[in-house]
Write an enzyme that holds these catalytic residues in place. Structure first.
Site, PDB file in Angstrom:
ATOM      1  N   ARG A  91      13.579  69.741   2.293  1.00 42.98           N
ATOM      2  CA  ARG A  91      13.821  71.175   2.210  1.00 42.98           C
ATOM      3  C   ARG A  91      14.915  71.582   3.199  1.00 42.98           C
ATOM      4  O   ARG A  91      14.647  72.155   4.246  1.00 42.98           O
ATOM      5  CB  ARG A  91      12.512  71.929   2.486  1.00 42.98           C
ATOM      6  CG  ARG A  91      11.483  71.815   1.372  1.00 42.98           C
ATOM      7  CD  ARG A  91      11.929  72.589   0.138  1.00 42.98           C
ATOM      8  NE  ARG A  91      11.020  72.438  -0.966  1.00 42.98           N
ATOM      9  CZ  ARG A  91       9.907  73.142  -1.138  1.00 42.98           C
ATOM     10  NH1 ARG A  91       9.551  74.030  -0.240  1.00 42.98           N
ATOM     11  NH2 ARG A  91       9.151  72.957  -2.200  1.00 42.98           N
TER      12      ARG A  91
ATOM     13  N   GLN B  41      18.769  72.360  -1.855  1.00 42.57           N
ATOM     14  CA  GLN B  41      18.204  73.403  -2.714  1.00 42.57           C
ATOM     15  C   GLN B  41      18.628  73.257  -4.166  1.00 42.57           C
ATOM     16  O   GLN B  41      17.825  73.462  -5.080  1.00 42.57           O
ATOM     17  CB  GLN B  41      18.594  74.779  -2.181  1.00 42.57           C
ATOM     18  CG  GLN B  41      17.894  75.144  -0.877  1.00 42.57           C
ATOM     19  CD  GLN B  41      18.314  76.515  -0.362  1.00 42.57           C
ATOM     20  OE1 GLN B  41      19.185  77.174  -0.928  1.00 42.57           O
ATOM     21  NE2 GLN B  41      17.705  76.942   0.729  1.00 42.57           N
TER      22      GLN B  41
ATOM     23  N   ASP C 142      16.476  70.592  -5.887  1.00 42.22           N
ATOM     24  CA  ASP C 142      15.034  70.688  -5.655  1.00 42.22           C
ATOM     25  C   ASP C 142      14.267  70.918  -6.957  1.00 42.22           C
ATOM     26  O   ASP C 142      14.013  72.053  -7.363  1.00 42.22           O
ATOM     27  CB  ASP C 142      14.758  71.811  -4.654  1.00 42.22           C
ATOM     28  CG  ASP C 142      13.315  71.843  -4.176  1.00 42.22           C
ATOM     29  OD1 ASP C 142      12.491  71.086  -4.721  1.00 42.22           O
ATOM     30  OD2 ASP C 142      13.013  72.627  -3.255  1.00 42.22           O
TER      31      ASP C 142
ATOM     32  N   SER D 244      10.907  72.953  -6.735  1.00 45.71           N
ATOM     33  CA  SER D 244      11.036  74.405  -6.713  1.00 45.71           C
ATOM     34  C   SER D 244      11.362  74.963  -8.098  1.00 45.71           C
ATOM     35  O   SER D 244      10.780  75.964  -8.532  1.00 45.71           O
ATOM     36  CB  SER D 244      12.108  74.834  -5.707  1.00 45.71           C
ATOM     37  OG  SER D 244      11.677  74.603  -4.387  1.00 45.71           O
TER      38      SER D 244
ATOM     39  N   TYR E 299       5.669  73.771   5.002  1.00 42.70           N
ATOM     40  CA  TYR E 299       4.624  73.233   4.142  1.00 42.70           C
ATOM     41  C   TYR E 299       3.255  73.621   4.677  1.00 42.70           C
ATOM     42  O   TYR E 299       3.079  73.886   5.858  1.00 42.70           O
ATOM     43  CB  TYR E 299       4.710  71.703   4.064  1.00 42.70           C
ATOM     44  CG  TYR E 299       5.969  71.215   3.417  1.00 42.70           C
ATOM     45  CD1 TYR E 299       6.078  71.157   2.043  1.00 42.70           C
ATOM     46  CD2 TYR E 299       7.062  70.834   4.186  1.00 42.70           C
ATOM     47  CE1 TYR E 299       7.233  70.714   1.437  1.00 42.70           C
ATOM     48  CE2 TYR E 299       8.230  70.396   3.585  1.00 42.70           C
ATOM     49  CZ  TYR E 299       8.303  70.345   2.209  1.00 42.70           C
ATOM     50  OH  TYR E 299       9.454  69.913   1.616  1.00 42.70           O
TER      51      TYR E 299
END
Length: 403
Positions: free
Chosen positions: A121, A126, A129, A132, A231
């Site tokens: 992360r 991003q 990912d 996500s 997390y």
């Protein structure tokens, strides 16, 4: 290099690892792309769409992998698939790595394997990912699924027949899936409350118009949560007792509960006990998004809808993203396309950037060695790796409160 896109064969999996859009870009970069016949059919893409994008189509499963340098999948391969893979190929996929039992078989064939759920992360990660992007879809779909089983309206209504109160939605976990569930439930007119173990999520929750519900933390608990990298983490027995009491109180008032809580490398925490469910109202609905990891409710059953004795519908859909295969596949494919920039050079050869932190974090097999200590790996599958293999545990970075 030759990139192969097989059809997913796991039950209920409708996604595909490459879209016609990303195939076109891969071909433009100089790669060859071979797609298994009907691989994208469940995601609404015909073989002709891939042909137009520049791919070739393989009808024969045995010749599909011939000469493959890189294989792209959504779900990790089973033993039959691995047997078909050529030696020294590379594999990019989701693995559910903490439970995947076949790393030894991949290592034995000298396959470089990359687990997409381990992408760190960080800002640069991003756009790659997949957790996500898929959790975003799952959070949206979870709310729509809840409306299917909920026997009332979601919004407040004023009608000639009288007024209707808005539904009360409780969301457990304010990760990517939880935040999307908040936004979707609010758009449908529900009153939304959210619980998360991480106080830092309060601002995001409240910015979406939901009420943040939290257990009061001691200074030691606050300090522990300040260093989790975003997390969730396993909490003390005392905290879990306070958490259970709070959730039971909120659940008794809720009409719909969307439960998303996961802890990397561990079974999903039990947040909705049988006693809590027994206190809920008849007609209320639980969507247990953590069911594939044991579930946040012990009454949940994978891919089934269970009706409790007091009339609560408990929905255990294990792959919500697969219920929206076109958008899910498009987003997954774009994530993978970005990741592949770290695996190839300007001449479109397989050339992983070995010193890159994202490659190091996601690489679970390389040159016959295993780089992740999979909890589900059996002695037989581990022994099938080459004698020089040296398994070393990698820090767990799988998604947490996102299902």
């Amino acid at each position: 290099m030759l990139i192969v896109i097989p059809k997913e064969n796991q039950h209920g999996e409708t996604r595909v690892a490459a879209s016609p859009e990303t195939v076109k870009k891969l071909v433009k970069q100089g790669h060859q792309v071979r797609v298994q016949a009907n691989a994208g059919l469940a995601a609404t893409w015909q073989d002709s769409d891939y042909l137009t994008a520049g791919a070739s189509i393989s009808e024969d499963i045995t010749s599909l992998y011939s000469g493959a340098a890189l294989i792209l999948k959504v779900q990790a391969p089973n033993t039959q698939e691995i047997a078909l893979y050529p030696e020294h190929a590379a594999l990019v996929s989701l693995f559910d790595i903490h439970r995947y039992p076949h790393l030894g078989l991949l290592a034995a064939k000298q396959i470089d394997a990359y687990a997409l759920e381990l992408i760190p992360r960080i800002t640069r990660g991003q756009s790659m990912d997949v957790l996500s992007s898929q959790a975003n879809i799952a959070g949206y779909r979870a709310v729509l699924l809840a409306t299917h089983y909920f026997p009332r309206f979601m919004p407040m209504l004023m009608t000639a027949a009288g007024s209707v109160k808005p539904a009360r939605v409780l969301i457990l976990g304010a990760g990517v899936a939880g935040l999307q569930a908040i936004a979707t439930a609010k758009r449908l007119g529900a009153v939304v409350e959210v619980f998360d173990v991480r106080p830092a999520t309060r601002e995001q929750v409240e910015s979406l118009g939901a009420k943040f519900v939290e257990v009061e933390l001691s200074s030691e608990e606050q300090a522990a949560l300040a260093h989790t990298g975003g997390y969730a983490k396993e909490m003390s027995d005392d905290y879990r007792q306070r958490q259970s009491e709070l959730i039971a109180q909120q659940a008794a008032q809720a009409d719909i509960i969307i439960s998303t809580a996961l802890i990397p490398g561990k079974a999903a925490p039990i947040l909705l006990t049988a006693a809590t469910v027994a206190r809920m109202k008849a007609g209320s609905v639980i969507i247990d998004m953590a069911v594939s990891h044991g579930g946040n409710c012990p009454l949940s059953q994978t891919d089934q809808v269970v009706m409790s004795d007091n009339g609560v519908s408990i929905v255990g859909q294990s792959n919500l993203a697969a219920l929206m295969p076109t958008d899910a596949s498009s987003m997954f494919a774009r994530n993978v396309l970005t990741f592949l920039a770290l695996l190839s050079d300007k001449e479109a050869h397989y050339a992983p950037q070995q010193d890159d932190e994202i490659i190091q974090a996601t690489r679970v097999c390389h040159a016959g060695s295993i780089y992740f200590a999979s909890a589900s790996a059996t002695p037989a599958t581990q022994a099938s790796a080459t004698q020089s293999s040296q398994a070393s545990a990698v820090p767990a970075t799988a998604d947490a409160i996102t299902a």
